[in-house]
Design an enzyme around this catalytic site. Structure first.
Site, mmCIF file in Angstrom:
data_model
loop_
_atom_site.group_PDB
_atom_site.id
_atom_site.type_symbol
_atom_site.label_atom_id
_atom_site.label_comp_id
_atom_site.label_asym_id
_atom_site.label_seq_id
_atom_site.Cartn_x
_atom_site.Cartn_y
_atom_site.Cartn_z
ATOM 1 N N SER A 1 0.853 -1.184 0.000
ATOM 2 C CA SER A 1 0.000 0.000 0.000
ATOM 3 C C SER A 1 0.888 1.234 0.000
ATOM 4 C CB SER A 1 -0.911 0.006 1.235
ATOM 5 O OG SER A 1 -1.717 1.165 1.254
ATOM 6 N N HIS B 1 -1.896 7.327 -5.042
ATOM 7 C CA HIS B 1 -2.154 6.133 -4.229
ATOM 8 C C HIS B 1 -2.035 4.911 -5.127
ATOM 9 C CE1 HIS B 1 -5.351 3.028 -3.733
ATOM 10 N NE2 HIS B 1 -4.772 2.875 -2.556
ATOM 11 N N HIS C 1 -20.198 12.904 0.506
ATOM 12 C CA HIS C 1 -20.629 14.083 1.267
ATOM 13 C C HIS C 1 -20.092 15.383 0.674
ATOM 14 C CE1 HIS C 1 -16.744 13.084 3.254
ATOM 15 N NE2 HIS C 1 -16.640 14.390 3.422
#
Length: 289
Positions: free
Chosen positions: A111, A125, A189
């Site tokens: 990761s 990422h 959101h």
């Protein structure tokens, strides 16, 4: 899977660690080239990590305060144990067979999250992983670019490399996994994506372990060719105080996503992995308006 489960676990875990080593070396080389003559370049601090109840662990590698990377983490792990009830239910809802009857699991992967010094250089990422339970095995991962100031040519280059990796295995993969990334890396959101996307896939089990592992390796191997040219192109771009403000506010969006929605963050914390390693993805500094 056949009787060589242990061999395949070992093969996958070793490859993820090898990829980790290659990326760490490439990033340290960027810092070495950026450092003025006579100045020691920034390097990774490497810390072993453990999972609760002696369930394996990994390596947390974090570089802070560089000239290229303000903070970058490249973690590798190989963990095993018993899934908690919440994790079992989540996987059962995704259709993982037998997970409610036998909660044992094994997982390994890499990761990576990089937060850059120059606001014109995009954050990024990447992760690839293998997951096993007594009833199933699968691969997952992907990579996505997160610029606070987007350059269309950088986005195009990153996506072209991801598409090249996909096309070598299945011409339908890129469109499918790009759409999955657009959906997965969306911040509900805020009503917007956290970046310019890339690819994302999970629960990949075509029935051919070697083919699925080969595809996952291709995704991992595509990362440096996708990201390094973009980084090198933007390193010398002048940045204003307004650019820095834009970068810090965008980092707030990134932090919100990782803390609220990211599947890997939730899994790591719920299964007792080292919290510092799980939260390595958070930026060193961020702002909210």
């Amino acid at each position: 899977m056949t009787d060589d489960v242990a061999v395949r676990k070992g093969e996958a875990a070793t490859w993820f660690r090898t990829l980790r080593d290659r990326i760490v070396a490439a990033f340290e080389e960027l810092e070495r080239r950026a450092a003025p003559v006579g100045t020691p370049p920034a390097t990774f601090e490497v810390t072993p990590t453990t999972r609760a109840d002696d369930g394996g662990g990994g390596i947390m590698s974090v570089l802070r305060g560089g000239l290229v990377f303000e903070k970058v983490g490249v973690n590798w792990s190989e963990v095993h144990g018993t899934l908690g009830e919440r994790a079992q239910k989540a996987m059962a809802a995704r259709g993982v067979p037998g997970i409610e009857g036998d909660p044992r699991f094994w997982a390994s992967g890499i990761s990576l999250v990089a937060h850059m010094v120059n606001p014109h250089t995009p954050a990024v990422h990447m992760n690839t992983r293998m997951f096993w339970t007594p009833g199933a095995w699968w691969f997952g991962g992907g990579a996505d670019l997160n610029p606070c100031i987007e350059y269309p040519e950088d986005t195009a280059h990153f996506h072209a490399e991801m598409k090249r990796a996909c096309d070598a295995h299945d011409p339908a993969y890129y469109a499918r996994f790009k759409a999955w990334a657009d959906e997965y890396f969306f911040v509900p959101h805020r009503g917007r994506a956290r970046g310019v996307g890339g690819i994302f896939y999970d629960d990949l089990n075509t029935g051919d372990w070697q083919a699925d592992f080969a595809f996952t390796r291709s995704v991992g191997e595509a990362f440096l060719p996708a990201f390094l040219p973009v980084t090198e192109r933007r390193l010398g771009t002048p940045a204003s105080e307004a650019d820095r403000e834009t970068q810090l506010i965008h980092r707030g969006l990134y932090a919100e996503y990782n803390l609220v929605y990211d599947r890997g963050t939730r899994f790591g914390l719920e299964t007792g992995h080292d919290a510092n390693a799980v939260l390595m993805s958070l930026p060193p500094v961020a702002k909210w308006t």
